[in-house]
Scaffold this motif. Structure first.
Motif, PDB file in Angstrom:
ATOM      1  N   ASP A 117      -4.324   0.923  -7.131  1.00 43.77           N
ATOM      2  CA  ASP A 117      -3.646  -0.256  -6.606  1.00 43.77           C
ATOM      3  C   ASP A 117      -4.334  -0.717  -5.331  1.00 43.77           C
ATOM      4  O   ASP A 117      -5.079   0.039  -4.694  1.00 43.77           O
ATOM      5  CB  ASP A 117      -2.165   0.040  -6.347  1.00 43.77           C
ATOM      6  CG  ASP A 117      -1.951   0.947  -5.145  1.00 43.77           C
ATOM      7  OD1 ASP A 117      -1.839   0.426  -4.023  1.00 43.77           O
ATOM      8  OD2 ASP A 117      -1.895   2.186  -5.320  1.00 43.77           O
ATOM      9  N   LEU A 118      -4.059  -1.978  -4.956  1.00 43.41           N
ATOM     10  CA  LEU A 118      -4.649  -2.558  -3.745  1.00 43.41           C
ATOM     11  C   LEU A 118      -3.617  -2.743  -2.639  1.00 43.41           C
ATOM     12  O   LEU A 118      -3.894  -3.436  -1.658  1.00 43.41           O
ATOM     13  CB  LEU A 118      -5.309  -3.900  -4.079  1.00 43.41           C
ATOM     14  CG  LEU A 118      -6.409  -3.856  -5.128  1.00 43.41           C
ATOM     15  CD1 LEU A 118      -7.005  -5.245  -5.331  1.00 43.41           C
ATOM     16  CD2 LEU A 118      -7.493  -2.853  -4.761  1.00 43.41           C
ATOM     17  N   GLY A 119      -2.449  -2.134  -2.822  1.00 43.63           N
ATOM     18  CA  GLY A 119      -1.481  -2.172  -1.743  1.00 43.63           C
ATOM     19  C   GLY A 119      -0.082  -2.517  -2.187  1.00 43.63           C
ATOM     20  O   GLY A 119       0.134  -3.145  -3.233  1.00 43.63           O
ATOM     21  N   VAL A 120       0.877  -2.099  -1.359  1.00 42.11           N
ATOM     22  CA  VAL A 120       2.296  -2.348  -1.611  1.00 42.11           C
ATOM     23  C   VAL A 120       2.888  -3.112  -0.427  1.00 42.11           C
ATOM     24  O   VAL A 120       3.074  -4.319  -0.480  1.00 42.11           O
ATOM     25  CB  VAL A 120       3.058  -1.024  -1.851  1.00 42.11           C
ATOM     26  CG1 VAL A 120       4.550  -1.298  -2.019  1.00 42.11           C
ATOM     27  CG2 VAL A 120       2.519  -0.299  -3.078  1.00 42.11           C
ATOM     28  N   TYR A 121       3.145  -2.410   0.667  1.00 44.13           N
ATOM     29  CA  TYR A 121       3.849  -3.017   1.804  1.00 44.13           C
ATOM     30  C   TYR A 121       2.883  -3.714   2.753  1.00 44.13           C
ATOM     31  O   TYR A 121       1.883  -3.136   3.183  1.00 44.13           O
ATOM     32  CB  TYR A 121       4.624  -1.953   2.566  1.00 44.13           C
ATOM     33  CG  TYR A 121       5.303  -2.473   3.823  1.00 44.13           C
ATOM     34  CD1 TYR A 121       6.410  -3.312   3.732  1.00 44.13           C
ATOM     35  CD2 TYR A 121       4.829  -2.130   5.079  1.00 44.13           C
ATOM     36  CE1 TYR A 121       7.030  -3.799   4.873  1.00 44.13           C
ATOM     37  CE2 TYR A 121       5.444  -2.608   6.233  1.00 44.13           C
ATOM     38  CZ  TYR A 121       6.545  -3.443   6.122  1.00 44.13           C
ATOM     39  OH  TYR A 121       7.155  -3.915   7.256  1.00 44.13           O
ATOM     40  N   ASN A 122       3.194  -4.974   3.068  1.00 44.34           N
ATOM     41  CA  ASN A 122       2.413  -5.747   4.034  1.00 44.34           C
ATOM     42  C   ASN A 122       3.337  -6.833   4.571  1.00 44.34           C
ATOM     43  O   ASN A 122       3.665  -7.786   3.855  1.00 44.34           O
ATOM     44  CB  ASN A 122       1.180  -6.350   3.376  1.00 44.34           C
ATOM     45  CG  ASN A 122       0.247  -7.002   4.381  1.00 44.34           C
ATOM     46  OD1 ASN A 122       0.592  -7.187   5.539  1.00 44.34           O
ATOM     47  ND2 ASN A 122      -0.940  -7.365   3.925  1.00 44.34           N
ATOM     48  N   TYR A 123       3.748  -6.702   5.805  1.00 47.21           N
ATOM     49  CA  TYR A 123       4.730  -7.628   6.376  1.00 47.21           C
ATOM     50  C   TYR A 123       4.022  -8.910   6.801  1.00 47.21           C
ATOM     51  O   TYR A 123       3.489  -9.016   7.909  1.00 47.21           O
ATOM     52  CB  TYR A 123       5.435  -6.977   7.566  1.00 47.21           C
ATOM     53  CG  TYR A 123       6.669  -7.723   8.024  1.00 47.21           C
ATOM     54  CD1 TYR A 123       7.746  -7.888   7.158  1.00 47.21           C
ATOM     55  CD2 TYR A 123       6.753  -8.247   9.306  1.00 47.21           C
ATOM     56  CE1 TYR A 123       8.889  -8.556   7.557  1.00 47.21           C
ATOM     57  CE2 TYR A 123       7.896  -8.931   9.717  1.00 47.21           C
ATOM     58  CZ  TYR A 123       8.957  -9.080   8.839  1.00 47.21           C
ATOM     59  OH  TYR A 123      10.093  -9.762   9.244  1.00 47.21           O
ATOM     60  N   ARG A 124       4.019  -9.886   5.897  1.00 46.27           N
ATOM     61  CA  ARG A 124       3.290 -11.119   6.156  1.00 46.27           C
ATOM     62  C   ARG A 124       3.912 -12.267   5.381  1.00 46.27           C
ATOM     63  O   ARG A 124       4.794 -12.067   4.520  1.00 46.27           O
ATOM     64  CB  ARG A 124       1.829 -10.970   5.754  1.00 46.27           C
ATOM     65  CG  ARG A 124       1.625 -10.655   4.281  1.00 46.27           C
ATOM     66  CD  ARG A 124       0.146 -10.625   3.946  1.00 46.27           C
ATOM     67  NE  ARG A 124      -0.108 -10.199   2.587  1.00 46.27           N
ATOM     68  CZ  ARG A 124       0.011 -10.982   1.515  1.00 46.27           C
ATOM     69  NH1 ARG A 124       0.410 -12.225   1.650  1.00 46.27           N
ATOM     70  NH2 ARG A 124      -0.254 -10.516   0.320  1.00 46.27           N
ATOM     71  N   CYS A 125       3.422 -13.469   5.673  1.00 48.67           N
ATOM     72  CA  CYS A 125       3.875 -14.678   4.977  1.00 48.67           C
ATOM     73  C   CYS A 125       2.984 -14.957   3.768  1.00 48.67           C
ATOM     74  O   CYS A 125       1.838 -14.503   3.689  1.00 48.67           O
ATOM     75  CB  CYS A 125       3.824 -15.882   5.925  1.00 48.67           C
ATOM     76  SG  CYS A 125       4.903 -15.775   7.362  1.00 48.67           S
TER      77      CYS A 125
END
Length: 332
Positions: free
Chosen positions: A201-209
């Motif tokens: 995978d290339l990621g799960v959580y990222n707090y962004r718009c």
């Protein structure tokens, strides 16, 4: 004396009651369900060999006569063969009403008797999302608390038998919302059925718009689902033979046809289409964005749990394929 012994023998035989039991071969075959009873309900609260939720239904059938074989089926799908005592266990994966059928065959394969019973398969009624993770046998800890995530969980690998790697590096843990891990547990049977032993995978959580414009919660285009911890980007699948199925190199962007009905090119493109469309059709995720969507999704499948949405979308030729509750703006 000999005559007396013969008389006594006749008296004893008569006193034992009666007639010798009938030869089973001469009795017309018949079947009757002893259990389950009509209308009995069972819950999908066990896991099969692929990690799918099933209901294990004990079956007992009274068998008269001497059929060569008695088979058990569910709504036309063969399940098992009853043993000599008329016992078997039916494993049922779909919730809802179902009909179990026992069918007796003669030595030539002809049907000589049948019996049916209607049952109900129910979904587990669990207290919360954590109970679902427990049911699937996922090891996890609660937290840490992070912005945007309603029910933060750190899950240990593997997830229902499927390990994940971040950008090629094997994970030991993964952080996200509990609901995401439930969805990954539900996805596992489709992966394991294809002998997938690792997912990159290339990621799960990222707090962004969405689109990277603004700072949550003030987002002109909305908050990314990654900010809620309920989205994951799937890039590659590796099977037990070491074969890889890479979204960047193996997915062929479809023409104007719908993603899940378009013709595929080669076995790897077919594999990726069949896998992601099966998972979407099983409603594992609400949103699926493939390389058909736009260039930002050329290297992965974005999947998420957007409430109220249900679609797999394509925009490669300016067209969009939507389900009945599609929203307007989506992101990776």
């Amino acid at each position: 004396m000999v005559a007396m012994r013969r008389m006594l023998l006749l008296v004893v035989v008569a006193a034992c009651g009666g007639e010798a039991p009938a030869d089973p071969a001469t009795v017309p075959p018949s079947l009757a369900f002893v259990s389950p009873g009509p209308g009995q309900a069972f819950t999908r609260d066990s896991l099969d060999d692929l990690g799918a939720l099933i209901a294990a239904v004990p079956v007992e059938v009274a068998v008269e006569g001497a059929p060569a074989q008695v088979a058990l089926s569910l709504d036309g799908r063969e399940l098992a063969t009853l043993d000599a005592a008329g016992l078997a266990t039916a494993t049922v994966g779909m919730a809802g009403p179902a009909t179990l059928t026992a069918t007796a065959f003669d030595a030539a394969g002809g049907v000589v008797a049948t019996a049916e019973v209607a049952i109900t398969i129910a979904e587990p009624q669990l207290a919360d999302c954590h109970a679902w993770l427990d049911l699937y046998g996922i090891e996890y800890t609660v937290g840490p608390v992070r912005a945007g995530v309603d029910d933060p969980v750190t899950a240990m690998m593997p997830i229902n038998g499927v390990p994940y790697a971040y950008a090629g590096t094997p994970r030991t843990t993964m952080f996200g919302d509990c609901t995401l891990f439930r969805s990954l547990a539900e996805a596992a049977p489709s992966l394991r059925a294809r002998n997938i032993v690792s997912v990159t995978d290339l990621g799960v959580y990222n707090y962004r718009c969405i689109g990277g414009v603004g700072t949550p919660p003030d987002c002109p285009n909305g908050v990314s689902q990654h900010a809620y911890g309920n989205a994951i980007d799937l890039a590659e699948f590796e099977d037990a033979d070491g074969e890889t199925y890479n979204v960047t190199t193996d997915w062929v962007i479809d023409p104007a046809d719908d993603t899940c009905t378009a013709a595929t090119t080669g076995t790897k493109d077919q594999f990726l289409h069949e896998l992601i469309c099966e998972l979407k059709n099983r409603t594992v995720w609400n949103i699926v964005l493939t390389p058909n969507y736009n260039s930002a999704h050329r290297d992965h499948f974005h999947v998420d749990l957007t409430a109220g949405s249900d679609f797999i979308e394509r925009t490669a030729t300016g067209a969009e394929v939507r389900g009945p509750h599609a929203t307007d703006v989506h992101d990776h």
